[in-house]
Scaffold this motif. Structure first.
Motif, PDB file in Angstrom:
ATOM      1  N   GLN A 201       0.862  -1.179   0.000  1.00 53.18           N
ATOM      2  CA  GLN A 201       0.000   0.000   0.000  1.00 53.18           C
ATOM      3  C   GLN A 201       0.901   1.231   0.000  1.00 53.18           C
ATOM      4  OE1 GLN A 201      -3.201   0.085   2.941  1.00 53.18           O
ATOM      5  NE2 GLN A 201      -2.937   2.282   3.187  1.00 53.18           N
ATOM      6  N   SER A 202       0.612   2.183  -0.859  1.00 47.01           N
ATOM      7  CA  SER A 202       1.429   3.399  -0.919  1.00 47.01           C
ATOM      8  C   SER A 202       1.216   4.240   0.331  1.00 47.01           C
ATOM      9  CB  SER A 202       1.072   4.220  -2.157  1.00 47.01           C
ATOM     10  OG  SER A 202       1.357   3.495  -3.341  1.00 47.01           O
ATOM     11  N   THR A 203       2.295   4.821   0.822  1.00 49.73           N
ATOM     12  CA  THR A 203       2.186   5.717   1.971  1.00 49.73           C
ATOM     13  C   THR A 203       1.626   7.067   1.516  1.00 49.73           C
ATOM     14  OG1 THR A 203       4.476   6.448   1.660  1.00 49.73           O
ATOM     15  CG2 THR A 203       4.104   4.613   3.170  1.00 49.73           C
ATOM     16  N   LYS A 204       1.041   7.801   2.439  1.00 47.08           N
ATOM     17  CA  LYS A 204       0.432   9.090   2.090  1.00 47.08           C
ATOM     18  C   LYS A 204       1.476  10.076   1.582  1.00 47.08           C
ATOM     19  CE  LYS A 204      -3.544   8.702   5.188  1.00 47.08           C
ATOM     20  NZ  LYS A 204      -4.261   9.286   6.350  1.00 47.08           N
ATOM     21  N   LYS A 205       2.674   9.987   2.135  1.00 50.50           N
ATOM     22  CA  LYS A 205       3.779  10.805   1.618  1.00 50.50           C
ATOM     23  C   LYS A 205       5.071  10.025   1.795  1.00 50.50           C
ATOM     24  CE  LYS A 205       4.691  13.371   5.908  1.00 50.50           C
ATOM     25  NZ  LYS A 205       4.884  14.721   6.492  1.00 50.50           N
ATOM     26  N   ASN A 206       6.044  10.349   0.962  1.00 55.43           N
ATOM     27  CA  ASN A 206       7.322   9.648   1.033  1.00 55.43           C
ATOM     28  C   ASN A 206       8.074  10.020   2.313  1.00 55.43           C
ATOM     29  OD1 ASN A 206       6.851   8.439  -1.414  1.00 55.43           O
ATOM     30  ND2 ASN A 206       8.091   9.878  -2.577  1.00 55.43           N
ATOM     31  N   LEU A 207       8.678   9.007   2.921  1.00 50.40           N
ATOM     32  CA  LEU A 207       9.518   9.215   4.090  1.00 50.40           C
ATOM     33  C   LEU A 207      10.941   8.826   3.683  1.00 50.40           C
ATOM     34  CD1 LEU A 207       7.132   7.518   6.675  1.00 50.40           C
ATOM     35  CD2 LEU A 207       7.507   9.983   6.390  1.00 50.40           C
ATOM     36  N   GLY A 208      11.708   9.815   3.204  1.00 50.20           N
ATOM     37  CA  GLY A 208      12.987   9.497   2.594  1.00 50.20           C
ATOM     38  C   GLY A 208      12.720   8.729   1.308  1.00 50.20           C
ATOM     39  N   GLN A 209      13.309   7.553   1.168  1.00 50.45           N
ATOM     40  CA  GLN A 209      13.080   6.696   0.005  1.00 50.45           C
ATOM     41  C   GLN A 209      11.827   5.829   0.170  1.00 50.45           C
ATOM     42  OE1 GLN A 209      14.959   6.307  -2.881  1.00 50.45           O
ATOM     43  NE2 GLN A 209      16.295   8.005  -2.324  1.00 50.45           N
ATOM     44  N   LYS A 210      11.321   5.752   1.392  1.00 53.67           N
ATOM     45  CA  LYS A 210      10.197   4.861   1.678  1.00 53.67           C
ATOM     46  C   LYS A 210       8.888   5.445   1.154  1.00 53.67           C
ATOM     47  CE  LYS A 210       7.786   2.532   5.504  1.00 53.67           C
ATOM     48  NZ  LYS A 210       7.881   1.163   4.989  1.00 53.67           N
ATOM     49  N   GLY A 211       8.240   4.712   0.231  1.00 55.15           N
ATOM     50  CA  GLY A 211       6.954   5.160  -0.309  1.00 55.15           C
ATOM     51  C   GLY A 211       5.913   4.061  -0.300  1.00 55.15           C
ATOM     52  N   LYS A 212       6.288   2.870   0.215  1.00 52.74           N
ATOM     53  CA  LYS A 212       5.368   1.730   0.241  1.00 52.74           C
ATOM     54  C   LYS A 212       5.445   1.037   1.596  1.00 52.74           C
ATOM     55  CE  LYS A 212       6.005   0.805  -4.732  1.00 52.74           C
ATOM     56  NZ  LYS A 212       6.510  -0.163  -5.737  1.00 52.74           N
ATOM     57  N   LYS A 213       4.344   0.389   1.960  1.00 51.17           N
ATOM     58  CA  LYS A 213       4.337  -0.411   3.181  1.00 51.17           C
ATOM     59  C   LYS A 213       3.503  -1.673   2.939  1.00 51.17           C
ATOM     60  CE  LYS A 213       0.331   2.007   5.212  1.00 51.17           C
ATOM     61  NZ  LYS A 213      -0.150   2.749   6.395  1.00 51.17           N
ATOM     62  N   ILE A 214       3.805  -2.716   3.689  1.00 54.24           N
ATOM     63  CA  ILE A 214       3.062  -3.965   3.598  1.00 54.24           C
ATOM     64  C   ILE A 214       2.049  -4.012   4.729  1.00 54.24           C
ATOM     65  CG2 ILE A 214       3.243  -6.484   3.678  1.00 54.24           C
ATOM     66  CD1 ILE A 214       5.961  -6.335   2.487  1.00 54.24           C
ATOM     67  N   THR A 215       0.784  -4.088   4.395  1.00 55.29           N
ATOM     68  CA  THR A 215      -0.282  -4.130   5.396  1.00 55.29           C
ATOM     69  C   THR A 215      -0.507  -5.565   5.867  1.00 55.29           C
ATOM     70  OG1 THR A 215      -2.019  -4.469   3.752  1.00 55.29           O
ATOM     71  CG2 THR A 215      -1.410  -2.186   4.250  1.00 55.29           C
ATOM     72  N   SER A 216      -1.331  -5.716   6.890  1.00 56.55           N
ATOM     73  CA  SER A 216      -1.684  -7.056   7.381  1.00 56.55           C
ATOM     74  C   SER A 216      -2.359  -7.868   6.285  1.00 56.55           C
ATOM     75  CB  SER A 216      -2.606  -6.947   8.599  1.00 56.55           C
ATOM     76  OG  SER A 216      -1.952  -6.298   9.657  1.00 56.55           O
ATOM     77  N   GLU A 217      -3.178  -7.189   5.470  1.00 56.68           N
ATOM     78  CA  GLU A 217      -3.857  -7.866   4.366  1.00 56.68           C
ATOM     79  C   GLU A 217      -2.839  -8.355   3.324  1.00 56.68           C
ATOM     80  OE1 GLU A 217      -7.200  -6.953   0.894  1.00 56.68           O
ATOM     81  OE2 GLU A 217      -6.874  -5.510   2.518  1.00 56.68           O
ATOM     82  N   ASN A 218      -1.839  -7.517   3.034  1.00 56.16           N
ATOM     83  CA  ASN A 218      -0.790  -7.911   2.088  1.00 56.16           C
ATOM     84  C   ASN A 218      -0.013  -9.117   2.611  1.00 56.16           C
ATOM     85  OD1 ASN A 218      -0.152  -4.412   1.566  1.00 56.16           O
ATOM     86  ND2 ASN A 218      -1.375  -5.759   0.268  1.00 56.16           N
ATOM     87  N   ILE A 219       0.290  -9.102   3.903  1.00 58.45           N
ATOM     88  CA  ILE A 219       1.006 -10.224   4.519  1.00 58.45           C
ATOM     89  C   ILE A 219       0.193 -11.501   4.388  1.00 58.45           C
ATOM     90  CG2 ILE A 219       1.830 -11.175   6.713  1.00 58.45           C
ATOM     91  CD1 ILE A 219       2.579  -8.301   7.509  1.00 58.45           C
ATOM     92  N   ASP A 220      -1.106 -11.400   4.643  1.00 56.59           N
ATOM     93  CA  ASP A 220      -1.979 -12.576   4.556  1.00 56.59           C
ATOM     94  C   ASP A 220      -2.012 -13.149   3.135  1.00 56.59           C
ATOM     95  OD1 ASP A 220      -2.583 -12.469   7.219  1.00 56.59           O
ATOM     96  OD2 ASP A 220      -4.450 -11.342   6.964  1.00 56.59           O
ATOM     97  N   GLN A 221      -1.977 -12.257   2.141  1.00 59.52           N
ATOM     98  CA  GLN A 221      -1.991 -12.704   0.744  1.00 59.52           C
ATOM     99  C   GLN A 221      -0.725 -13.497   0.420  1.00 59.52           C
ATOM    100  OE1 GLN A 221      -2.451  -8.885  -1.120  1.00 59.52           O
ATOM    101  NE2 GLN A 221      -4.693  -8.958  -1.120  1.00 59.52           N
ATOM    102  N   ILE A 222       0.425 -12.982   0.851  1.00 58.53           N
ATOM    103  CA  ILE A 222       1.695 -13.674   0.621  1.00 58.53           C
ATOM    104  C   ILE A 222       1.719 -14.988   1.394  1.00 58.53           C
ATOM    105  CG2 ILE A 222       4.202 -13.562   0.968  1.00 58.53           C
ATOM    106  CD1 ILE A 222       3.998 -10.517   0.543  1.00 58.53           C
ATOM    107  N   THR A 224      -0.788 -16.836   2.381  1.00 54.02           N
ATOM    108  CA  THR A 224      -1.702 -17.813   1.774  1.00 54.02           C
ATOM    109  C   THR A 224      -1.051 -18.483   0.566  1.00 54.02           C
ATOM    110  OG1 THR A 224      -3.644 -16.578   2.512  1.00 54.02           O
ATOM    111  CG2 THR A 224      -3.968 -18.122   0.697  1.00 54.02           C
ATOM    112  N   THR A 225      -0.361 -17.678  -0.250  1.00 49.32           N
ATOM    113  CA  THR A 225       0.347 -18.230  -1.418  1.00 49.32           C
ATOM    114  C   THR A 225       1.407 -19.227  -0.972  1.00 49.32           C
ATOM    115  OG1 THR A 225       0.004 -16.173  -2.646  1.00 49.32           O
ATOM    116  CG2 THR A 225       1.711 -17.644  -3.461  1.00 49.32           C
TER     117      THR A 225
END
Length: 248
Positions: A201-222, A224-225
């Motif tokens: 999920q994209s962050t609301k604003k960039n924090l340095g180079q960081k612009g993405k984060k993995i949510t609990s839902e994203n973790i569950d998807q990985i 499950t795979t």
């Protein structure tokens, strides 16, 4: 470590006894970890200070571990530890006896260190690498020999490609390796590759180079795979021998 313990007790059982151990080179990070252990009523003496490569904090006790996690430095020279590492690599039972990577990047040394700490009855390792440990080193090189050793021993279970721009100071893509010597019967002789680069999920604003984060839902998807262990557009399964090659 403490976050990992909390997860185990929340998701597995509160009755599971978790004893935590670690080693850290950076004095400030080491101090923060010791303080965390003091505050949370853990055992601060279980955290050692110093270079894991040249000053193994658990060598004297020969302690083995059930689960290990590590985020080694990427593309950082191990020149300061070179003399010690090279000497240990000459010992048949040494941590680095199968080979050493180039001095400019010591990521695979940390993995060899953790493999040496595996509990004989079965251990699991989770380590976050950049792409270098997968691609660097031609046939016969130190990196190639280390990969060969791991794969031929059937220890590499899964590699997950994570999204890029996950860290504050670099936008590189990273890869989560799961290494174990207690593979389930259906996984023996096989390696699972998972593309998790779109699970973010994209962050609301960039924090340095960081612009993405993995949510609990994203973790569950990985997750499950991983658990399903079936090929799809984001999952491929290969036999170990698929990764071997001969250069003429």
């Amino acid at each position: 470590l403490t976050v990992g313990k909390d997860w185990i007790q929340e998701n597995v059982s509160k009755d599971v006894e978790v004893n935590m151990f670690g080693q850290e080179l950076n004095p400030q990070t080491y101090s923060i970890c010791k303080s965390d252990f003091l505050i949370t009523n853990e055992q601060p003496e279980n955290i050692k200070l110093g270079s894991t490569l040249s000053k193994d904090g658990y060598q004297d006790t020969n302690r083995k571990f059930d689960y290990m996690i590590c985020n080694p430095p990427y593309g950082v020279s191990w020149k300061k530890d070179e003399k010690y590492v090279k000497n240990e690599s000459k010992e048949p039972d040494g941590r680095f006896s199968v080979g050493t990577p180039r001095v400019s990047d010591g990521q695979l040394l940390f993995l060899q260190h953790m493999i040496s700490k595996m509990e004989p009855s079965g251990s699991r390792i989770g380590v976050v690498f950049n792409g270098s440990p997968m691609f660097t080193g031609d046939s016969g090189s130190g990196e190639s020999e280390i990969r060969k050793w791991i794969i031929e021993n059937d220890w590499l279970e899964t590699i997950v490609q994570l999204p890029d721009r996950m860290f504050f100071n670099t936008g590189i893509t990273t890869y989560l390796w799961i290494v174990t010597h207690k593979k389930s019967s259906n996984r023996k002789g096989k390696i699972q590759l998972i593309n998790g680069s779109k699970n973010f999920q994209s962050t609301k604003k960039n924090l340095g180079q960081k612009g993405k984060k993995i949510t609990s839902e994203n973790i569950d998807q990985i997750l499950t795979t991983y658990i399903n262990f079936k090929e799809n557009e984001n999952c491929k399964i290969f036999e170990n021998k698929y990764f071997g090659y001969t250069k003429v």
